[in-house]
Design an enzyme around this catalytic site. Structure first.
Site, PDB file in Angstrom:
ATOM      1  N   LYS A 191       0.860  -1.178   0.000  1.00 54.24           N
ATOM      2  CA  LYS A 191       0.000   0.000   0.000  1.00 54.24           C
ATOM      3  C   LYS A 191       0.897   1.229   0.000  1.00 54.24           C
ATOM      4  O   LYS A 191       1.418   1.635   1.022  1.00 54.24           O
ATOM      5  CB  LYS A 191      -0.902   0.001   1.246  1.00 54.24           C
ATOM      6  CG  LYS A 191      -2.223   0.796   1.086  1.00 54.24           C
ATOM      7  CD  LYS A 191      -2.058   2.290   0.844  1.00 54.24           C
ATOM      8  CE  LYS A 191      -1.784   3.021   2.141  1.00 54.24           C
ATOM      9  NZ  LYS A 191      -1.787   4.516   1.942  1.00 54.24           N
ATOM     10  N   GLU A 267       9.239   1.488  11.060  1.00 54.65           N
ATOM     11  CA  GLU A 267      10.363   2.449  10.981  1.00 54.65           C
ATOM     12  C   GLU A 267       9.688   3.806  10.899  1.00 54.65           C
ATOM     13  O   GLU A 267       9.062   4.142   9.895  1.00 54.65           O
ATOM     14  CB  GLU A 267      11.249   2.166   9.771  1.00 54.65           C
ATOM     15  CG  GLU A 267      12.540   2.983   9.746  1.00 54.65           C
ATOM     16  CD  GLU A 267      12.384   4.317   9.031  1.00 54.65           C
ATOM     17  OE1 GLU A 267      12.303   5.365   9.743  1.00 54.65           O
ATOM     18  OE2 GLU A 267      12.323   4.322   7.800  1.00 54.65           O
ATOM     19  N   CYS A 302      13.184  11.021   6.940  1.00 50.41           N
ATOM     20  CA  CYS A 302      12.977  10.648   8.343  1.00 50.41           C
ATOM     21  C   CYS A 302      14.252  10.788   9.159  1.00 50.41           C
ATOM     22  O   CYS A 302      14.196  11.062  10.361  1.00 50.41           O
ATOM     23  CB  CYS A 302      12.432   9.226   8.431  1.00 50.41           C
ATOM     24  SG  CYS A 302      13.451   7.984   7.627  1.00 50.41           S
ATOM     25  N   GLU A 400       9.270  16.518  14.886  1.00 48.94           N
ATOM     26  CA  GLU A 400       9.679  16.242  13.515  1.00 48.94           C
ATOM     27  C   GLU A 400       8.913  17.171  12.572  1.00 48.94           C
ATOM     28  O   GLU A 400       7.697  17.059  12.435  1.00 48.94           O
ATOM     29  CB  GLU A 400       9.412  14.787  13.155  1.00 48.94           C
ATOM     30  CG  GLU A 400       9.929  14.411  11.777  1.00 48.94           C
ATOM     31  CD  GLU A 400       9.697  12.949  11.453  1.00 48.94           C
ATOM     32  OE1 GLU A 400      10.573  12.353  10.811  1.00 48.94           O
ATOM     33  OE2 GLU A 400       8.644  12.419  11.837  1.00 48.94           O
TER      34      GLU A 400
END
Length: 498
Positions: A191, A267, A302, A400
């Site tokens: 996906k 992750e 990331c 973040e």
């Protein structure tokens, strides 16, 4: 690809065709309810195509196809050299279609086409080749036993692997999950992020061309709350690998608990620290790599080195170097080889970045950038932005942002730098710059991060695992270690007459 001009890339983009249906059981199909969503180029605001919007019924069909293929054994029980040959062929097909795959990712989510053509797409081919070559080099074990007993410890595929991937590296993240899972003999239901499904759909077509049997590799584009949730809750999915935000990673762990206790390998987020010590002998190189570490891919990475800890005695000079480098990373048309940054993936992410910047103006010293801009009066772009003298507790240093925003934080001692670097919910990556070998080892040992790069940033390879600690998740991609999450250990104990 380096010799293509801006006009060359634009001409190729105009000729490009898009696969916009789901890929289930070896063929492209519409969503069961016929629903579609717009796939938008963030550099221009134009709709590229309308993509099948898969939901639970489509996920059910894909998982059923994957299960049939697994039980049939054409892939799961194929000889190692047979799977190896097919994945090597897929690697070559990726190389043969490099420009197309690079364009798909660039148009889909705004990254520089030169990066996609020289880093992402070649990387995809490399990782498929690497795992293909590993297939016939992974051995089972024989346990020590007495006479009359033979205990075999076999590594076997799990079955159906669900993979949910992010929008920032569409082709690479699809590859990181699927190459290892396929090499191990599993069937895969992928996906891709709704912001960037196009290269995954083309990858499925190339996989079929390479000889991956029908049902072994399926792609269900759609939204997280529909297709993603259905995959996470599915009782016939044996394992789920996820890369994305920490919030969504926690949802997938909940889905596993509510369904069949499937292992989930997340992750997730990062807020990577980059520590610059005064004993670093090449501050120019450190600054260049620090700029790369935050401005590459528009900061939508990331493991982006978004927290810059600089020893106080060199802070002013180092910040000046960073300001000069930021000026050279201004955003431009992603199809222009002269551009240094591309477009932000969509309006929601652009608004999020700008929200952090506006709040930061009140709490820290904005020394460059800070504006949302356009290129040719259109598109979603944010200037490379640097905040100096950021307080350790400021959201700029804690959350973040996932954009080209750098927070500079001064420190005095090694102990202070390590303590601040570790005081985070994340632990994905970190960098250290020093010429003192003892300090390099000492600080690398002390930092709580899945990867610590010394005198470089964001180091990775097919040979080394990539993943984090704390709320950056515990899944590992790349290296032989990634095969662990896609396989199970089976003991076969045989009694015989000695």
């Amino acid at each position: 690809m380096l010799d293509l001009t801006h006009d060359d890339w634009k001409a190729r983009a105009e000729r490009l065709t898009f696969r916009n249906q789901a890929f289930i059981a070896g063929r492209f199909v519409d969503a069961a309810d016929g629903d579609r969503f717009d796939c938008i180029n963030p550099a221009t605001g134009e709709v590229l195509t309308r993509v099948a919007s898969c939901k639970a019924a489509d996920v059910d069909a894909a998982v059923a196809a994957a299960r049939r293929a697994f039980e049939a054994g054409h892939w799961s029980r194929a000889a190692p050299e047979a799977r190896k040959s097919v994945l090597l062929r897929l690697a070559e097909l990726i190389r043969a279609n490099l420009a197309e795959l690079a364009l798909l990712d660039s148009l889909d989510m705004g990254k520089l086409v030169t990066d996609a053509a020289t880093i992402d797409a070649p990387g995809s081919a490399h990782f498929f080749q690497w795992y293909a070559e590993a297939i016939d080099k992974i051995y089972d074990e024989v346990a020590p036993t007495g006479p009359g007993d033979l205990a075999l410890i076999r590594r076997v595929p799990l079955g159906v692997v669900g993979a949910v991937t992010p929008w920032n590296f569409p082709l690479d993240m699809a590859t990181w999950k699927s190459a290892a899972a396929l090499a191990a003999g599993n069937s895969v239901v992928l996906k891709p992020a709704e912001q960037s499904p196009l290269s995954a759909l083309r990858l499925a077509e190339l996989a079929a061309e390479a000889g991956v049997p029908e049902g072994v590799f399926n792609v269900v584009p759609g939204f997280g709350e529909t297709a993603g949730q259905a995959l996470g809750l599915h009782g016939d999915v044996d394992c789920l690998a996820f890369t994305g935000s920490t919030v969504v990673g926690k949802l997938f762990m909940q889905y596993a608990g509510r369904s069949n206790m499937k292992p989930v390998w997340p992750e997730t987020g990062g807020k990577s620290p980059n520590l610059i010590f005064a004993d670093c002998g090449n501050l120019d190189q450190a600054a260049e790599m620090a700029a790369f570490g935050i401005f590459f891919n528009q900061g939508e990475t990331c493991s982006a080195n978004s927290r810059l800890y600089v020893q106080r005695e060199i802070r002013d000079a180092f910040v000046e170097k960073m300001i000069a480098l930021a000026a050279a990373h201004q955003p431009g048309d992603p199809l222009d080889p002269a551009s240094k940054m591309g477009a932000i993936v969509d309006k929601a992410q652009t608004d999020r970045i700008m929200g952090f910047i506006e709040a930061g103006r009140r709490t820290a010293d904005l020394v460059c950038g800070g504006r949302q801009v356009t290129v040719g009066d259109r598109g979603l772009y944010v200037e490379p932005t640097i905040f100096d003298d950021v307080a350790h507790h400021d959201p700029l240093a804690r959350e973040e942002i996932f954009g080209p925003v750098l927070s500079v934080i001064p420190f005095d001692t090694e102990e202070e730098a390590v303590a601040m670097a570790n005081d985070s919910i994340y632990g994905l990556a970190a960098s250290v710059w020093t010429d003192d070998l003892s300090r390099a080892h000492r600080v690398a040992d002390a930092l709580h991060a899945g990867t610590v790069s010394v005198n470089t940033v964001d180091a990775l390879s097919a040979q080394t695992p990539f993943g984090g600690m704390k709320q950056s998740g515990f899944g590992r991609d790349l290296s032989l270690h990634s095969l662990d999450k896609y396989t199970a250990l089976k003991t076969v104990w045989i009694k015989y007459r000695p």
